[in-house]
Design a protein around this motif. Sequence first.
Motif, PDB file in Angstrom:
ATOM      1  N   ALA A  49       0.818  -1.213   0.000  1.00  9.42           N
ATOM      2  CA  ALA A  49       0.000   0.000   0.000  1.00  9.42           C
ATOM      3  C   ALA A  49       0.848   1.257   0.000  1.00  9.42           C
ATOM      4  CB  ALA A  49      -0.908  -0.001   1.233  1.00  9.42           C
ATOM      5  N   LEU A  50       2.144   1.110   0.279  1.00  8.20           N
ATOM      6  CA  LEU A  50       2.979   2.295   0.411  1.00  8.20           C
ATOM      7  C   LEU A  50       3.792   2.603  -0.834  1.00  8.20           C
ATOM      8  CD1 LEU A  50       4.304   1.830   4.042  1.00  8.20           C
ATOM      9  CD2 LEU A  50       2.307   3.027   3.255  1.00  8.20           C
ATOM     10  N   PHE A  51       3.618   1.839  -1.879  1.00 10.14           N
ATOM     11  CA  PHE A  51       4.347   2.182  -3.100  1.00 10.14           C
ATOM     12  C   PHE A  51       3.612   1.619  -4.301  1.00 10.14           C
ATOM     13  CE2 PHE A  51       5.908  -2.088  -3.737  1.00 10.14           C
ATOM     14  CZ  PHE A  51       6.088  -2.595  -2.464  1.00 10.14           C
ATOM     15  N   ASP A  52       3.987   2.118  -5.479  1.00  9.69           N
ATOM     16  CA  ASP A  52       3.367   1.623  -6.705  1.00  9.69           C
ATOM     17  C   ASP A  52       4.039   0.358  -7.192  1.00  9.69           C
ATOM     18  OD1 ASP A  52       2.757   4.945  -8.012  1.00  9.69           O
ATOM     19  OD2 ASP A  52       1.488   3.593  -6.864  1.00  9.69           O
ATOM     20  N   SER A  53       5.353   0.431  -7.265  1.00 11.02           N
ATOM     21  CA  SER A  53       6.082  -0.750  -7.719  1.00 11.02           C
ATOM     22  C   SER A  53       7.381  -0.826  -6.933  1.00 11.02           C
ATOM     23  CB  SER A  53       6.382  -0.664  -9.214  1.00 11.02           C
ATOM     24  OG  SER A  53       7.220   0.445  -9.470  1.00 11.02           O
ATOM     25  N   PRO A  54       7.908  -2.037  -6.714  1.00 15.36           N
ATOM     26  CA  PRO A  54       9.136  -2.159  -5.920  1.00 15.36           C
ATOM     27  C   PRO A  54      10.310  -1.417  -6.552  1.00 15.36           C
ATOM     28  CG  PRO A  54       8.248  -4.331  -6.454  1.00 15.36           C
ATOM     29  CD  PRO A  54       7.385  -3.351  -7.136  1.00 15.36           C
TER      30      PRO A  54
END
Lengths: 1040, 158
Positions: free
Chosen positions: A563-568
């Motif tokens: 939930a805290l980022f779009d993509s690693p």
Amino acid sequence: MREVSEVIIRSESDLDAVRAEVEAADSGYRYKLLVCLGAGCISSGSEAVRDALLEELGRRNLSEEIRVVGTGCIGCCGSGPVVLVQPDGVLYQGLKPEDAIDIIDGHILNGVFIERLLYKKPDDGDVVPLMKDIPFFKYQTKNLLRFCGQIDPTRIEEYIALDGYRALSKVLGSMTPEDVIEEIKSSKLRGRGGAGFPTGLKWSFTRTAKAEPKYVVANADEGDPGAFMDRCLLEGDPYSLIEGMAIAGYAIGAHKGYIYIRAEYPLAVNRLRQAIEQAKDWGLLGNDIMGSGFSFDIEMRMGAGAFVCGEETALLASIEGKRGVPRPRPPFPAEKGVWGKPTALNNVETLANVPMIIREGAEWFSGFGTGKSGGTKMYSLAGDVKNTGLIEVPIGTEMGRIIYNIGRGCREKKDFKAVQSGGPSGGCIPKEHLSVRVDYETLDELGAIMGSGGLVVMDEDTCMVDIARYFLEFCLSESCGKCTPCREGFLRMLEILERITTGEGKEGDIERLEELAHIIVDTALCGLGRTGPNPVLSTIRYFRDEYEAHIKYKKCPAGVCEALFDSPCQNACPAGLDTHGYVALISEGRFGEALSLIRERNPFPSVCGRICTHPCEFKCRRGETDDPVALRLLKRFVSEYVSAAPRSYQRSSNGVRVAVVGSGPSGLTAAYHLAMMGYETTVFEALPVAGGMMAVCIPDYRLPKDVLNAEIEAIHELGVEIKTNQRLGEDFTFDSLFGQGFKAVYLAVGAQRSRALGIQGEDLEGVYKGLRFLMDVNLGEKIELGEKVVVIGGGSTAIDSAKSAIRLGASEVTVYYRREREDMTATDEEITEAENEGVRFRFMVVPTKILGEGGKAAQMLCAQLRPGEFDSSGRRRPVPVEGQEFTVDIDSVIVAVGQTTDLSFFTNEGEVSTTKFGTIIVDEDTMETSKTGVFAGGDVIRGPATVVEAIADGIKAASAIDKFLGGSGKLVEVTRKKARIDEIPFDLEAEIVEQRRVEAPLLPPEERVLGFREVEQGYTLNDVIEEAKRCLHCDRKLME
Amino acid sequence: MESILFNEENIAILKEIISKYGGRPEGLIEVLHQAQEAFGYIPKDVLVEIARGLNVPLTRVYGVVTFYNLFTMVPKGKHTISVCLGTSCYVRGGKRIMEHVKDLLQIEDGGTTEDRRFSLDVVRCVGACALSPVVTVDDDVYSHVTVTKIPEILSKYE
């Protein structure tokens, strides 16, 4: 297989007779092939391997000469299926059924080892045929596990032949119950289930309790996720436990024992059942054991999937057929246990150690271990470690030794982060404490527990906040529900952790978690509740910054909390580039839009596309299947395919002047963004050329100057003024800049002072500093290196120095590094390419003196090093080996052992606050130094770091300066029309097929060393689209 | 809840199981194990018989059946998929595997597919941690599982 007749044992000489018979039966065999049939190897297919061996031997009529034995766990579970060939002691691993023929043909019939099936040392590829020499086994002490992997666990006679039941015979023949208890006490055996209560003491309490009858209970409910030692022991040697229980019964005055074993271990259940039957048949269990008059029987009870039943009082309730709900203590089980009667409840491992203690003596046993704890301990090593499996080491062994010597460290070049010890009741040990000698008390001090022995290794891809949440969720779901602190407390804690991991953490959450944790620890009814908060407390203790990143900045540094980022990949990029965005655009051939998207943040795609250390690629999920997507090369492609900046971009000026000191990546990036926001920006550079490290320290063969200059020119075209030959402290000062009307200053002067080795002779002619050397090469200076060049160091500067030396004509270039190859900070690619170009490497060496002739360096005195104790960096500190100094002849030495900042430009002491390392202190959020209006970023605040981090700081600083000057801090977008990435079609149903990374061509090594031509060639158009299509689109999330 | 004891054969099987522990409450968990082994699940009518045969109040039997994770009162699928989410498996990507299986079969944790082919469970550790991530289907254990291997594994089971 020749049968050994079943016999009722009535004396020690009967045991002798069985041994003689087993040895006789075995003596006819030329070879014994021990095939591991532990549960781990079975799931890797070892039964098929055993069958293939039997079949092949049968076909060749060798069944009478060669024996195949299915044994319990040999230990190297990650390398199964395995076969140990006795009497040679050779171990073959990773076997398939078809390998049977080779083993029989080659090894058995012709005495030739099958090299491809042997263990290979990772550094030099040498094979190690003998099991005892393989590091995984060499560093272990298999006392308890000496039968496991050696005997057929379904044949009691093999156990007897290897001294099984000697202990019980001795106890029944010549020891009183008090004698036994004394012996166990002096052995310093402590409960192996985790709490470490002295076993002898527990038995004496149980013995002195008044009520009858008494019971022995073995806790085989190994519920800790990550622990499988007891399982392996029971599958491979069920007899030690049974003998141990009988001895325990004798000692405390019990005639009945229960084994409570979890239902998830069907193989262990079967082997135990079988072993109990056999023991009864042979007169070693049941009525009148060995004719002594002592009777002891064992009944098995199965668990049914409740973790809490590993807790002693819950376990006893479960034996009584009830729900596994704990009860308060006192009274302890020793006084009131199963059926309300005195019970000695011990862990399987504890009881299995007993026969060995009686046989070999307490003194022998306590000789292993520490002052407080005797003996060895089994551990199950699992998680992100190379060698997973079952191990046994003396108590007090260094944790680093377990993880690195036995486990061989983390997989796939990932960094070690922590090791969880003790499962959901335990805590994590970070790398600073790898030197801890693993014992009950030492682990307690660190906030962890010994636990049952499950060690789960976690690498840098693990989020410690997520791990805390995971353990809490487990404890909550396994909570019996009886007491409020556990039932309600864990729920509340979990709610907080859920919020934190989904981006809704609040100020004060950490304190709330700690408060709840301490209340639960103090008031919960049983061990599950009392230890459940440990993982949370432990992760807060050592990884508080990770919690803070989640709460304050809504960031998950490890790239786990989705939930805290779009993509690693985007999450891993220090500059926050929209990586998945540009990859999607490239896959559609929309290169111009891809470049614009990149340049919204990063004005140096050509540079990063060539030299970036690509943290994004290390987190690319594609890498879990085959290779990470080549994000760096993709970026490089678009930077070359499309010309740099859209020249039609007009920007309006707001008339405010900002100064930037330093034209490296950080300074120029800040200038770029400031100019876009409308500021009149001037960059002051001390050297005659712009570009900082990119221009003067990265050789042309990695980054051609014309490529860099094109991107600097693009920044200039935005209206940024670049003034070279302007040195801070000489040509201007902060105050003079403010006096000229600049409203803010960004200081990005890097860390350009080379560290010295600090040895005699460093000032001789022919000894160069790495950075200075590269700078001279880049600026076209003539340098006479001679033939023999030694480079000292392990980072990019050292590698580039070495490669440059080769190109300048040196015939023998060697890099000396004080640690091992895998510790070098240079990337794998760099090191391999250097080797291909003829650079040699020597590891674990350090120079101690440089000797000169006529003022010029001629020889170098060096010390050979060996790995010493673990230091706080989590690595072994290299120490010199006595008597192994050596001398080498040299023509030149290049010292590249690191950099520090050079703050000699400060006219007043303390004008700007610095750390004791010489880096400038800035506010974490505003990047302002202690001097108002002066901001800093890049290497000057971080110490030597990477280009992409410097760029990230430049972006952050531009935004911060804008806010400081009254703006919003928002960056300006280059593109007028934002690329519509969500329009790009994406097939959800598409199956993921293994497809490795497209290779980009490199100049052949013979051609490279002739000059400084660029080595890497980059992708073609077809290649780049194919590579971009390998992306798994981790940013696409299903909307409900 | 579906009934088991609608035919003579099942009734006989249950009687046999209970008879080994007749009148002894401590045999409850063993009896439940064997009943579940025989029938696949333990519905109410079976519980009633067990309570009677072992001389244990029905509420207590119900309490035990619902306390332990292994017992189920509803029928499961023909094959049980257990995705291990023990620590080692979790750290090595077990969660993603679980999500993938849930997606593929369109069921939740603890659920059963419409055609009753598969049931899905989370198991908290099968003790094969060295080979994580681990997935078991019935008695078969699969090691080093990746998302790409799942369809192939599932296709082996009718």
